[in-house]
Motif scaffolding. Structure first.
Motif, PDB file in Angstrom:
ATOM      1  N   LEU A 218     -36.831  -7.180  21.213  1.00 50.04           N
ATOM      2  CA  LEU A 218     -37.857  -8.199  21.466  1.00 50.04           C
ATOM      3  C   LEU A 218     -37.248  -9.511  21.963  1.00 50.04           C
ATOM      4  O   LEU A 218     -37.925 -10.310  22.583  1.00 50.04           O
ATOM      5  CB  LEU A 218     -38.668  -8.447  20.184  1.00 50.04           C
ATOM      6  N   GLY A 219     -35.954  -9.713  21.712  1.00 42.56           N
ATOM      7  CA  GLY A 219     -35.269 -10.924  22.166  1.00 42.56           C
ATOM      8  C   GLY A 219     -34.940 -10.919  23.649  1.00 42.56           C
ATOM      9  O   GLY A 219     -34.561 -11.932  24.223  1.00 42.56           O
ATOM     10  N   ARG A 220     -35.044  -9.745  24.292  1.00 41.90           N
ATOM     11  CA  ARG A 220     -34.938  -9.574  25.741  1.00 41.90           C
ATOM     12  C   ARG A 220     -33.563  -9.855  26.351  1.00 41.90           C
ATOM     13  O   ARG A 220     -33.454 -10.110  27.546  1.00 41.90           O
ATOM     14  CB  ARG A 220     -36.011 -10.391  26.458  1.00 41.90           C
ATOM     15  N   LEU A 221     -32.502  -9.824  25.555  1.00 46.62           N
ATOM     16  CA  LEU A 221     -31.162 -10.021  26.106  1.00 46.62           C
ATOM     17  C   LEU A 221     -30.508  -8.674  26.412  1.00 46.62           C
ATOM     18  O   LEU A 221     -30.910  -7.643  25.870  1.00 46.62           O
ATOM     19  CB  LEU A 221     -30.284 -10.789  25.118  1.00 46.62           C
ATOM     20  N   ASP A 222     -29.502  -8.699  27.239  1.00 46.10           N
ATOM     21  CA  ASP A 222     -28.728  -7.504  27.560  1.00 46.10           C
ATOM     22  C   ASP A 222     -27.814  -7.180  26.378  1.00 46.10           C
ATOM     23  O   ASP A 222     -27.043  -8.041  25.930  1.00 46.10           O
ATOM     24  CB  ASP A 222     -27.899  -7.770  28.823  1.00 46.10           C
ATOM     25  N   TRP A 223     -27.897  -5.950  25.860  1.00 43.53           N
ATOM     26  CA  TRP A 223     -27.144  -5.574  24.672  1.00 43.53           C
ATOM     27  C   TRP A 223     -25.638  -5.717  24.877  1.00 43.53           C
ATOM     28  O   TRP A 223     -24.918  -6.149  23.980  1.00 43.53           O
ATOM     29  CB  TRP A 223     -27.513  -4.172  24.210  1.00 43.53           C
ATOM     30  N   ASP A 224     -25.121  -5.386  26.043  1.00 48.83           N
ATOM     31  CA  ASP A 224     -23.684  -5.503  26.271  1.00 48.83           C
ATOM     32  C   ASP A 224     -23.220  -6.954  26.164  1.00 48.83           C
ATOM     33  O   ASP A 224     -22.132  -7.227  25.657  1.00 48.83           O
ATOM     34  CB  ASP A 224     -23.297  -4.908  27.626  1.00 48.83           C
ATOM     35  N   GLU A 225     -24.039  -7.884  26.621  1.00 49.32           N
ATOM     36  CA  GLU A 225     -23.693  -9.307  26.511  1.00 49.32           C
ATOM     37  C   GLU A 225     -23.735  -9.767  25.048  1.00 49.32           C
ATOM     38  O   GLU A 225     -22.864 -10.507  24.599  1.00 49.32           O
ATOM     39  CB  GLU A 225     -24.632 -10.153  27.363  1.00 49.32           C
ATOM     40  N   VAL A 226     -24.746  -9.333  24.322  1.00 48.52           N
ATOM     41  CA  VAL A 226     -24.857  -9.680  22.891  1.00 48.52           C
ATOM     42  C   VAL A 226     -23.678  -9.087  22.125  1.00 48.52           C
ATOM     43  O   VAL A 226     -23.057  -9.760  21.298  1.00 48.52           O
ATOM     44  CB  VAL A 226     -26.194  -9.185  22.297  1.00 48.52           C
ATOM     45  N   LYS A 227     -23.368  -7.842  22.414  1.00 51.12           N
ATOM     46  CA  LYS A 227     -22.262  -7.144  21.765  1.00 51.12           C
ATOM     47  C   LYS A 227     -20.952  -7.920  21.945  1.00 51.12           C
ATOM     48  O   LYS A 227     -20.177  -8.079  21.001  1.00 51.12           O
ATOM     49  CB  LYS A 227     -22.137  -5.765  22.418  1.00 51.12           C
ATOM     50  N   ALA A 228     -20.720  -8.414  23.142  1.00 52.01           N
ATOM     51  CA  ALA A 228     -19.497  -9.178  23.422  1.00 52.01           C
ATOM     52  C   ALA A 228     -19.444 -10.449  22.578  1.00 52.01           C
ATOM     53  O   ALA A 228     -18.374 -10.817  22.059  1.00 52.01           O
ATOM     54  CB  ALA A 228     -19.403  -9.508  24.905  1.00 52.01           C
ATOM     55  N   VAL A 229     -20.568 -11.109  22.408  1.00 53.41           N
ATOM     56  CA  VAL A 229     -20.643 -12.332  21.591  1.00 53.41           C
ATOM     57  C   VAL A 229     -20.340 -11.995  20.128  1.00 53.41           C
ATOM     58  O   VAL A 229     -19.574 -12.696  19.460  1.00 53.41           O
ATOM     59  CB  VAL A 229     -22.034 -13.002  21.734  1.00 53.41           C
TER      60      VAL A 229
END
Length: 149
Positions: A118-129
């Motif tokens: 629901l947060g609409r971000l790309d999972w790979d980018e979130v994962k990196a953070v």
């Protein structure tokens, strides 16, 4: 250390009694996994709503709830349910959660793929953070369920 689970239920990981989830800072837990937290921990939800209403929970903040057997980390990842999550808010809230966990002897935390549904971000980018933040706290094990059962 991060353990990725392709499928699962964060509430049923053996040996894990601490949980985290991304939430908005408007006081709404009406969709996604937030509904399960609201139903499972009604007193937490009341306090979460109060903190949102008074501005005590803003993007990048955390609200830690002790439910007796463990803790729930409410991670402020977005302003409201109508806005998307942001990577800076995730970075700050994950960092605060890991610092708190490390300081209080909390060694295992289960969470879903925050910010990517629901947060609409790309999972790979979130994962990196998340991976970058977790490097500073190797004693805290994160169990990330990438897809619910």
């Amino acid at each position: 250390m991060i353990h990725y689970l392709t499928y699962g239920d964060i509430f049923n990981i053996e040996g894990v009694l601490n949980y985290a989830h991304g939430c908005n800072c408007a006081g709404a837990m009406g969709k996604g996994i937030a509904v399960l937290f609201k139903e499972r921990y009604p007193e937490m939800y009341k306090e979460y709503k109060r903190r949102c209403k008074t501005g005590e929970l803003t993007p990048g903040d955390i609200y830690v709830y002790n439910y007796g057997a463990g803790y729930v980390f409410n991670l402020g990842t977005q302003v409201s349910w109508t806005t998307g999550a942001t990577l800076p808010a995730i970075e700050r809230s994950i960092g605060k959660m890991l610092a708190y966990a490390s300081a209080h002897g909390i060694l295992k935390i289960a969470l879903p793929r925050i910010g990517a549904g629901l947060g609409r971000l790309d999972w790979d980018e979130v994962k990196a953070v998340i991976e970058k933040a977790a490097e500073a706290y190797p004693v805290v094990a994160l169990y990330i369920v990438e897809n619910k059962l």
